[in-house]
Design an enzyme around this catalytic site. Sequence first.
Site, PDB file in Angstrom:
ATOM      1  CB  SER A  26      20.629  59.972  41.082  1.00  0.00           C
ATOM      2  OG  SER A  26      19.279  59.902  41.523  1.00  0.00           O
TER       3      SER A  26
ATOM      4  CD1 TRP B 125      16.081  65.526  39.519  1.00  0.00           C
ATOM      5  CD2 TRP B 125      14.101  66.032  38.617  1.00  0.00           C
ATOM      6  NE1 TRP B 125      15.831  64.603  38.542  1.00  0.00           N
ATOM      7  CE2 TRP B 125      14.615  64.893  37.964  1.00  0.00           C
ATOM      8  CE3 TRP B 125      12.863  66.539  38.217  1.00  0.00           C
ATOM      9  CZ2 TRP B 125      13.936  64.238  36.937  1.00  0.00           C
ATOM     10  CZ3 TRP B 125      12.177  65.885  37.192  1.00  0.00           C
ATOM     11  CH2 TRP B 125      12.716  64.751  36.561  1.00  0.00           C
TER      12      TRP B 125
ATOM     13  CB  THR C 293      18.665  50.419  37.072  1.00  0.00           C
ATOM     14  OG1 THR C 293      19.532  51.538  36.899  1.00  0.00           O
ATOM     15  CG2 THR C 293      18.776  49.518  35.856  1.00  0.00           C
TER      16      THR C 293
ATOM     17  CG  ASP D 275      20.403  52.452  40.042  1.00  0.00           C
ATOM     18  OD1 ASP D 275      19.553  53.051  40.723  1.00  0.00           O
ATOM     19  OD2 ASP D 275      20.786  52.854  38.931  1.00  0.00           O
TER      20      ASP D 275
ATOM     21  CE1 TYR E 297      17.703  61.203  33.920  1.00  0.00           C
ATOM     22  CE2 TYR E 297      17.450  63.574  34.074  1.00  0.00           C
ATOM     23  CZ  TYR E 297      17.498  62.329  34.673  1.00  0.00           C
ATOM     24  OH  TYR E 297      17.360  62.223  36.035  1.00  0.00           O
TER      25      TYR E 297
ATOM     26  CG  ASP F 278      17.868  56.829  41.160  1.00  0.00           C
ATOM     27  OD1 ASP F 278      18.347  55.682  41.182  1.00  0.00           O
ATOM     28  OD2 ASP F 278      18.246  57.704  40.362  1.00  0.00           O
TER      29      ASP F 278
END
Length: 385
Positions: free
Chosen positions: A92, A96, A271, A268, A129, A89
């Site tokens: 970001s 994690w 997305t 991005d 989120y 991504d």
Amino acid sequence: MRGAMGLVLLLVLSVASGMTHVPLERVVRIVKMGRREKGKLLAMERYKLAAKYAPNALPEVPINDFLEAQYYGPIDIGTPGQKFQVVFDTGSSNLWIPGAQCDACIKKKYNSSMSSSYVANGTKFSILYGSGAVEGFCDEDTVTLGGLNATKQIFAETTHEPGISWDVARFDGILGLGWKQISVNGITPVFMTLTAQQKVASGSFAFFLSDKPGRGHSALTLGGTDPTRYSGDFTYAPVTQDGYWQIKVDSMSFAGTSISTDFQGIVDTGTSLLALPLEKAIEVNKNLGCIDIGIECEFAECPDESKLPDMTFVISGTTYILTPADYILKISLLGQASCVSGIMGFPGLPDHLGAILGDVFIRKFYTLFDMTNNRVGFAKAVQKP
């Protein structure tokens, strides 16, 4: 046998040179979780956008059936490596994955006790989120990406993930490829660690996103580009603000009519669609003949693409054209073809942002993310039949 040996040699030489290719898998599906509600198909996309770009505009609608349209690929964590599938991504900057203490997580979990290279950290970690917070704590271990080892990498293992929507997704976690400025807890992103440890040939990486679903068609290249994936020369746009891969867009038009001029856009990979401010998306989608519910626009039946107009972006003086075949997303639902506009509206985008250029754009244009020179490069992607 000779072909197999050649492939092994090619992979070894690629890693040795500091440039490597990570195979990606594409999934496009509607995940059925309950009663189908009109206008909620893109709820998960809206949650992801809000978490990254507009936390004050987090939606409150529940996720029922939702569209999952993601590219993800493999990483290893620890010694010996524990395998995970993650979304790469560029919107970001943190890594994690589910942790051993996440009792409600049904995905594969990282177990620090099984790794000889693990070092305790313990710092609390949280990302909000729309369906709740991903919470956990930080660890230090070796993260392996495309055969390249980022040693002493800080990442988060989750103890809580919000909602069943995370459980049914095909990926385990997220690996951010943005800049350190937007990293939670100021953690150095994995690719920046690889660059600092001189594991890659250059501080750049590139994405080829295939229009075909399944495994092995798409790829992330670390340390350079893959010339077999694009044609022609790159054109570049400077990064206007470190953090996101943010660039200046000269203009955006649809069917020859100007929609916006002189605005900021973010490139991005996390997305799935092309996200515009809500009123701009409505303005575009009203020309498509789909059922416009604001956030999303669904077709009663898949349209004749030859009768629909192009969408045009001008970036740093270069024109980029998306045809209807590029911006209409085709989905199979219970064996039936279904179509959704790849242009979604998002009411929470900050005023200075005019577009999030997601996978709809990147599929058409092979994209180079160049940290060394603070720029994004585009070339025509070569989609194989």
